[in-house]
Design a protein around this motif. Structure first.
Motif: not given
Length: 637
Positions: A49-61, A89-97
């Protein structure tokens, strides 16, 4: 080499590098946040699950950074806009996370998003700033280190312009304001002018960029005199207009003007005087294509005459000034009739026909042969053009009932030592005598002034070309001095003096202090960043060679024959009370002189100029080229 390799990469390759960099930064920020939260235990980090969250966050960021234009920025020029994009961009990234973690029921400790945000923000910004500074440092050896004199608004604008190109590298600000000294402006320290020498030695500075457009001429002259001993090239931004319009650029920098070296501040023209003989009137300028004539035309157009007649002997000069003025009139939408006319001022019938046909009201007579050696070499033509050209023009004006006639005279007419000066003094005598007659209503006056900067044959452009060519500068005598003013100021004062005239007035312009030409040459050399080559400095750049006085040339010029001068209502215009001849006596002298010219009797022409009340004392024997050739032929036979 590394710098060139990076800059020459295709744009797509550079974009890919930064995308890969940001992917790594996102992963590092995510992992670092988790490691800190779980005291560096690896187990939570390796869960699926950790890698899935990271992958999605990567794509969004990365998608967010692309949409915000982060990868369109040129790394050498990144600044506050880049920082703002990284923040958003960092704000949107952390919001996505946070959202991903919430909807996936993934356990997300509250401290992880906070740590993630700060690490990502600092990493994306700092890495780009580091690369930017590395690139700038890499090409320092290719650029010229400079000091910006003036840490105000124009100085900061200039610094930004410098940072956009690969010409200069600013190492420091210098400012006279004690409150600004030792502060930091855009990462550059502001120093006192007294520290320039140390800065020059420390950074190998080659140029000083003057960025204080609001300075008065006197203050700018003081700064230039202070900088002169440094032998650094001084460049300046043109003026306040570029600052207000935000147009300050490297291209707008120019060499320090000789006008700045003279330190003379022009006086604002008096509107009533400058418009009196021009506004809604029909005006004629003879010699309209020359240095003074063309500037008179520009000033006249600015004061809205009904029509302007351009009278000129040279077809090319007439074409040039007519084209310039026509374009200006059309661009401004002015309702001014412009009439280009070819003709010689020696043809009285042509002059009268023109004046009468157009009902001319004001004439500025600028047509003359003014180069001292050329008139010495061509005595009779100089006399005909300067004396009889003025006479014929004045007589035509009387016949055509012209209201005002203004002669452009010269300081060389005062106690002349050459034929040109004597001929211009004779032209003054002609107008003085005609003004004293009561059988006409034309008002005659003449305006006498010295050298104008930038005129044809002026010493300044000659020196500039010689410096650009690597020297030497040629100077006729080490003690020679001259008065100077700018062409626009001279033209404005001529127009205003013409409005002051009552009839027969000899106006003298206040030229300020005379300038020693050798000092001017030395200043021009030093402020070009070069050294004077002489016996004390054999390895200097530019040598000054003394060539000897030219035929008829004086060491110094005067503006008055005597001390009988009165002030006018204008602070820079004086009235001289000079000796004159009544028309009956002058007419007889002019007839004798005309006959001598017709007979090519060079000796008689000179004797008559000496006989006239011109105070003519020739500095040389006859130099007329034709007369010398005739003398050679007589000697050989």
């Amino acid at each position: 080499m590394r710098y060139n390799a990076i800059l020459t990469l295709p744009r797509s390759a550079k974009k890919a590098i930064f995308i890969a960099h940001d992917i790594i930064m996102i992963c590092l920020a995510f992992w670092f946040a988790y490691l800190v939260r779980f005291t560096f235990e690896l187990a939570p980090l390796l869960s699926v699950p950790n890698w899935i969250v990271l992958g999605v966050t990567l794509i969004v960021t990365i998608t967010t950074f692309i949409k915000l234009g982060l990868y369109r920025a040129v790394i050498r020029y990144v600044g506050t806009k880049m920082m703002f994009i990284c923040l958003v961009g960092s704000s949107i990234s952390v919001l996505a996370l946070v959202i991903i973690g919430f909807f996936s029921n993934f356990p997300l400790p509250r401290s992880v998003p906070i740590l993630y945000f700060f690490v990502l923000l600092v990493g994306t910004i700092s890495s780009r700033l580091i690369v930017r500074e590395w690139i700038r440092e890499s090409y320092l050896d290719k650029n010229t280190p400079v000091i910006i004199y003036g840490a105000g608004q124009s100085g900061t604008q200039l610094l930004e312009a410098i940072r956009q190109v690969e010409h200069y590298y600013a190492v420091a600000f210098v400012d006279d304001d004690a409150q600004r000294q030792y502060t930091t402006v855009n990462n550059l320290t502001v120093y006192s002018p007294q520290q320039i020498q140390q800065l020059v030695q420390k950074y190998d500075v080659e140029k000083i960029l003057l960025a204080i457009p609001s300075l008065s001429r006197e203050s700018k002259k003081e700064i230039l005199e202070f900088l002169e001993p440094l032998n650094l090239e001084v460049l300046a931004i043109p003026g306040m207009l570029e600052l207000v319009e935000g147009k300050i650029s490297i291209q707008s920098l120019k060499k320090v003007s000789v006008i700045d070296l003279l330190g003379r501040t022009p006086v604002e023209p008096i509107a009533e005087l400058i418009q009196a003989n021009i506004m809604n009137k029909i005006v004629m300028v003879t010699g309209a294509g020359g240095s003074i004539g063309s500037e008179l035309c520009r000033q006249i157009i600015a004061n809205q005459p009904k029509a302007l007649l351009l009278f000129e002997l040279s077809e090319f000069l007439l074409y040039s000034i007519e084209k310039e003025l026509r374009e200006h009139i059309n661009a401004k939408g002015l309702n001014i009739e412009l009439i280009p006319l070819l003709g010689s001022v020696q043809h009285q019938k042509r002059l009268f026909t023109v004046m009468h046909a157009y009902d001319v009201q004001t004439i500025y007579h600028a047509a003359a042969y003014k180069h001292v050696p050329m008139v010495e070499f061509n005595t009779i033509e100089g006399v005909r053009n300067n004396i009889y050209g003025t006479l014929h023009c004045a007589l035509a004006a009387i016949e055509a009932k012209v209201e005002t006639f203004v002669l452009i005279s010269t300081d060389k007419a005062v106690r002349p030592t050459n034929t040109m000066g004597a001929s211009k003094r004779m032209a003054e005598l002609v107008l003085q005598a005609l003004a004293a007659r009561v059988d006409h209503e034309t008002r005659f006056c003449m305006v006498r002034f010295g050298n104008v900067l930038g005129s044809s044959g002026s010493v300044v452009p000659v020196f500039e070309k010689q410096i650009e060519a690597g020297g030497p500068i040629t100077l006729t005598h080490q003690d020679i001095t001259r008065y100077f003013m700018t062409i626009p100021e001279a033209a404005q004062l001529v127009i205003q003096a013409g409005a002051l005239g009552k009839g027969g007035d000899v106006f003298v312009l206040d030229m300020g202090e005379s300038v020693k030409i050798i000092d001017l040459a030395k200043q021009m050399i030093r402020l070009s960043g070069l050294e004077i080559r002489d016996a004390n400095n054999l390895h200097g750049d530019i040598e000054i060679q003394i060539t000897g006085l030219r035929p008829g040339e004086k060491l110094y010029e005067e503006l008055l024959i005597g001390d009988n001068v009165t002030r006018s209502t204008h602070e820079r215009i004086m009235t001289a009370n000079e000796i004159m001849l009544p028309w009956s006596e002058l007419e007889a002298l002019l007839e004798r002189l005309d006959q001598a010219c017709r007979n090519s009797n060079y000796e008689e022409v000179r004797n008559l100029l000496i006989e006239a009340p011109t105070a003519f004392t020739p500095a040389d024997a006859l130099c007329d080229l034709v007369w010398q050739q005739q003398a050679k032929q007589l000697t050989s036979t």
